[in-house]
Write a protein that holds these residues in place. Structure first.
Motif, short mmCIF file in Angstrom:
data_model
loop_
_atom_site.label_atom_id
_atom_site.label_comp_id
_atom_site.label_asym_id
_atom_site.label_seq_id
_atom_site.Cartn_x
_atom_site.Cartn_y
_atom_site.Cartn_z
N LEU A 209 -37.57 -33.64 6.48
CA LEU A 209 -36.79 -32.52 7.01
C LEU A 209 -35.38 -32.44 6.43
N VAL A 210 -34.93 -33.52 5.79
CA VAL A 210 -33.59 -33.55 5.22
C VAL A 210 -33.58 -33.01 3.80
N TYR A 211 -34.62 -33.34 3.05
CA TYR A 211 -34.64 -32.97 1.64
C TYR A 211 -34.61 -31.46 1.40
N PRO A 212 -35.27 -30.63 2.22
CA PRO A 212 -35.16 -29.18 2.01
C PRO A 212 -33.72 -28.68 2.03
N MET A 213 -32.87 -29.24 2.89
CA MET A 213 -31.47 -28.82 2.92
C MET A 213 -30.75 -29.22 1.63
N ILE A 214 -31.10 -30.39 1.10
CA ILE A 214 -30.50 -30.82 -0.17
C ILE A 214 -30.98 -29.92 -1.30
N ILE A 215 -32.25 -29.56 -1.29
CA ILE A 215 -32.80 -28.69 -2.33
C ILE A 215 -32.15 -27.32 -2.28
N LYS A 216 -31.88 -26.81 -1.09
CA LYS A 216 -31.19 -25.52 -0.98
C LYS A 216 -29.79 -25.60 -1.58
N THR A 217 -29.11 -26.72 -1.37
CA THR A 217 -27.79 -26.91 -2.00
C THR A 217 -27.92 -26.96 -3.51
N TYR A 218 -28.93 -27.65 -4.01
CA TYR A 218 -29.16 -27.71 -5.45
C TYR A 218 -29.52 -26.33 -6.01
N SER A 219 -30.20 -25.54 -5.21
CA SER A 219 -30.56 -24.18 -5.67
C SER A 219 -29.31 -23.34 -5.88
N TRP A 220 -28.36 -23.44 -4.95
CA TRP A 220 -27.10 -22.69 -5.11
C TRP A 220 -26.29 -23.22 -6.28
N ALA A 221 -26.32 -24.54 -6.48
CA ALA A 221 -25.63 -25.12 -7.64
C ALA A 221 -26.27 -24.63 -8.94
N CYS A 222 -27.59 -24.53 -8.95
CA CYS A 222 -28.28 -24.01 -10.14
C CYS A 222 -27.94 -22.55 -10.38
N LEU A 223 -27.82 -21.77 -9.30
CA LEU A 223 -27.44 -20.37 -9.44
C LEU A 223 -26.03 -20.24 -10.01
N VAL A 224 -25.11 -21.09 -9.56
CA VAL A 224 -23.75 -21.07 -10.11
C VAL A 224 -23.78 -21.40 -11.60
N ALA A 225 -24.59 -22.38 -11.99
CA ALA A 225 -24.70 -22.75 -13.41
C ALA A 225 -25.27 -21.60 -14.23
N VAL A 226 -26.29 -20.94 -13.70
CA VAL A 226 -26.88 -19.79 -14.42
C VAL A 226 -25.86 -18.66 -14.52
N GLY A 227 -25.08 -18.43 -13.46
CA GLY A 227 -24.07 -17.38 -13.50
C GLY A 227 -22.99 -17.67 -14.54
N ILE A 228 -22.54 -18.92 -14.60
CA ILE A 228 -21.54 -19.28 -15.62
C ILE A 228 -22.12 -19.14 -17.02
N LEU A 229 -23.37 -19.57 -17.18
CA LEU A 229 -24.02 -19.44 -18.48
C LEU A 229 -24.17 -17.97 -18.87
N TYR A 230 -24.52 -17.13 -17.90
CA TYR A 230 -24.67 -15.69 -18.16
C TYR A 230 -23.34 -15.09 -18.61
N ILE A 231 -22.25 -15.45 -17.94
CA ILE A 231 -20.93 -14.95 -18.33
C ILE A 231 -20.56 -15.43 -19.73
N LYS A 232 -20.88 -16.67 -20.03
CA LYS A 232 -20.59 -17.22 -21.36
C LYS A 232 -21.39 -16.48 -22.43
N VAL A 233 -22.64 -16.15 -22.14
CA VAL A 233 -23.47 -15.39 -23.09
C VAL A 233 -22.90 -13.99 -23.28
#
Length: 245
Positions: free
Chosen positions: A99-123
């Motif tokens: 029950l704890v890991y899903p909350m961590i995965i959701k945090t990682y999902s937002w971190a991945c979205l931030v990384a994709v957004g930065i990469l998109y701006i760089k492109v």
């Protein structure tokens, strides 16, 4: 004349029962395996994502030509580590009921979205400068699609996870790209018209994926159902109280 007094019922003497020694607490094997698999998966996913981030930075800083050495090996290593962590995480969440890991995965999902957004701006910045060749263009597109693929994989780990909030930042960045395209090809003299293909290809791919995420029409539902079936098949209780199959 008084009635004769009835004899009292025979009462057995008090017998003191021997108290059993307290039982030792048994180790919760299922909970222990849930924690162990969570940490193993988290370590693998973190390692693969950090490696991918370094790989992307190397491409932007050193150029694609300097990053081509051992490119297939790097992609294979990062891919194996990621899917290993993803599979272990799936077992931890879906099979052991972590029950704890899903909350961590959701945090990682937002971190991945931030990384994709930065990469998109760089492109977008690279496209605006128009200092890239066809090889670099396909590398930029592949990196964006790879980041979105990782985001979708993390999304599939958690049951009833909603991707629609993740589409909003990508749509905002797509609108920013429209502004840069307009400025570059309308307000600046002598733009390279051949580069317009790259701008609109990146824009079309990102706006399409963002729109599909926002519409939530269930494209990933068959895949999610197959994943759910892996952990629900033959697990109904039988008449004897044991799991069937």
């Amino acid at each position: 004349m008084t009635d004769p007094q009835k004899p009292l019922p025979h009462v057995q003497p008090f017998v003191e029962r021997k108290t059993q020694p307290p039982r030792k607490n048994r180790v919760d094997t299922r909970g222990l395996l849930s924690i162990v698999t969570m940490f193993v998966s988290l370590a693998a996913l973190t390692l693969s994502m950090l490696g991918a981030a370094k790989f992307v930075f190397d491409i932007f800083d050193d150029g694609l030509s300097n990053s081509l050495d051992g490119l297939p090996i790097k992609v294979i290593v990062l891919g194996v580590i990621f899917f290993f962590g993803w599979g272990i995480g799936l077992v931890s969440i879906r099979f052991f009921g972590n029950l704890v890991y899903p909350m961590i995965i959701k945090t990682y999902s937002w971190a991945c979205l931030v990384a994709v957004g930065i990469l998109y701006i760089k492109v977008i910045q690279k496209l605006y400068m128009q200092k890239y060749d066809l090889t670099h263009f396909w590398a930029y597109l592949a990196m964006l699609l790879g980041g979105l693929f990782v985001l979708i994989c993390l999304h599939l780990l958690v049951e009833d996870h909603d991707l629609r909030p993740f589409a909003i930042p990508l749509l905002i960045i797509s609108v920013i790209q429209l502004f840069t395209i307009t400025i570059r090809y309308v307000f600046i003299a002598n733009p390279n018209g051949l580069m317009l293909f790259g701008d609109f290809t990146i824009f079309g791919v990102m706006i399409s994926i963002s729109a599909l995420m926002l519409m939530h029409i269930g494209i990933l539902s068959p895949l999610r159902d197959q994943i759910n079936n892996l952990f629900t098949h033959n697990r109904t209780p039988s008449k004897n109280g044991n799991s069937a199959g």
